[in-house]
Design a protein around this motif. Structure first.
Motif, mmCIF file in Angstrom:
data_model
loop_
_atom_site.group_PDB
_atom_site.id
_atom_site.type_symbol
_atom_site.label_atom_id
_atom_site.label_comp_id
_atom_site.label_asym_id
_atom_site.label_seq_id
_atom_site.Cartn_x
_atom_site.Cartn_y
_atom_site.Cartn_z
ATOM 1 N N VAL A 105 0.858 -1.182 0.000
ATOM 2 C CA VAL A 105 0.000 0.000 0.000
ATOM 3 C C VAL A 105 0.894 1.232 0.000
ATOM 4 N N GLY A 122 -5.185 2.865 5.188
ATOM 5 C CA GLY A 122 -4.338 2.634 4.022
ATOM 6 C C GLY A 122 -4.774 3.541 2.880
ATOM 7 N N GLU A 124 -4.071 4.370 -1.237
ATOM 8 C CA GLU A 124 -3.484 4.024 -2.529
ATOM 9 C C GLU A 124 -3.646 5.191 -3.499
ATOM 10 N N LYS A 178 -6.456 -6.397 -1.891
ATOM 11 C CA LYS A 178 -6.034 -5.664 -0.694
ATOM 12 C C LYS A 178 -7.186 -5.333 0.246
ATOM 13 N N PHE A 182 -8.080 -5.402 4.659
ATOM 14 C CA PHE A 182 -8.541 -4.296 5.502
ATOM 15 C C PHE A 182 -9.920 -4.590 6.092
ATOM 16 N N LEU A 189 -9.451 1.246 3.564
ATOM 17 C CA LEU A 189 -8.502 1.441 2.470
ATOM 18 C C LEU A 189 -9.093 2.501 1.548
#
Length: 283
Positions: A105, A122, A124, A178, A182, A189
């Motif tokens: 991440v 997180g 991105e 991903k 989370f 995220l």
């Protein structure tokens, strides 16, 4: 014509307001606070420095470097509300490149108290990947301001394009892996993208089920527009916030139908094998 509109963070519309010779020689990225890491493969000592470009029939301002999204660190401020257990007095940290199941991440916004992690989000970053080369457009700009640094590339008619499909599908596949992590640990995220990429995603993938941002959803999507308004300097502004969960990302990719088929196949096989002999009983 497709053009570079930001070079090493400076607007190319402000031709007479900056010392471009110094900017090009220093190769400094203010977002990373170090030398720009986007280098020429054939000349690794040269940083390209292109942050955003004008592209397409409408000359839309398109961000092509993910670090351009770090302007004023606003994207992190816009994620503070997702730190649901953050308390006054806790420190806030921005930690880059953390590995998680499914990949890494880009950034974590972390709430810390007495050197202990209390909460995190997180984050991105995704901007559009280009096809072709931006170098000739960069060099043409430098030639237009009579830069002494220009030595090659201005005569090239090579141009660049946007890899919309690959950019979109790649990020959705990565998110699908991903966000499950989370979701399992009850954290958020966030995908940070530009408004034009969001529009493409909405047009090309199944996005109608996404909600206006809800705190309870593990997957958050923040889109930003790049404006210059009356000023010649470009700036980021939060445009939309949407949210979903891991199942929602699967639907975006069209995976839900496949999952249902697999489930139906399993159920069909089980039902065909159920009989008196398979009945669980305690003798």
């Amino acid at each position: 014509m497709n053009e570079v509109i930001e070079l090493f963070s400076y607007s190319t519309l402000e031709k007479d307001q900056h010392n471009w010779e110094t900017i090009i020689k220093e190769q400094h990225c203010p977002y990373l606070e170090k030398r720009c890491i986007k280098i020429r493969k054939s000349q690794p000592e040269i940083s390209i420095g292109t942050c955003s470009v004008k592209y397409g029939k409408k000359s839309n301002p398109i961000i092509i470097c993910p670090f351009r999204l770090l302007e004023k660190k606003q994207i992190f401020t816009d994620c503070l509300h997702l730190l649901t257990t953050h308390e006054p007095g806790n420190e806030l940290h921005i930690v880059p490149e953390v590995s998680v199941p499914g990949g890494s991440v880009d950034y974590f916004l972390v709430s810390v108290n007495e050197n202990k992690v209390r909460d995190f989000v997180g984050i991105e970053l995704q901007t559009l990947d280009t096809t072709g080369t931006v170098w000739p457009a960069r060099q043409r700009f430098l030639k237009s301001i009579n830069s002494s640094i220009v030595k090659d590339g201005t005569a090239s008619y090579k141009t660049f394009g946007m890899n919309w499909k690959m950019t979109a599908k790649t990020i959705l596949i990565q998110l699908h892996h991903k966000v499950q992590t989370f979701e399992h640990i009850n954290k958020h995220l966030v995908l940070v993208i530009q408004d034009f990429l969001l529009t493409y995603l909405q047009n090309e993938f199944q996005f109608s089920h996404l909600n206006n941002a809800r705190l309870g959803d593990s997957m958050q999507l923040h889109s930003y527009c790049l404006n210059n308004n009356a000023s010649k300097k470009y700036s980021l502004k939060l445009d939309k916030r949407l949210s979903t969960d891991s199942d929602g990302i699967a639907i975006c990719l069209g995976l839900q139908a496949e999952a249902n088929v697999e489930l139906e196949n399993i159920i069909s096989q089980l039902e065909s094998k159920i009989n008196d002999n398979t009945l669980f009983s305690i003798a």
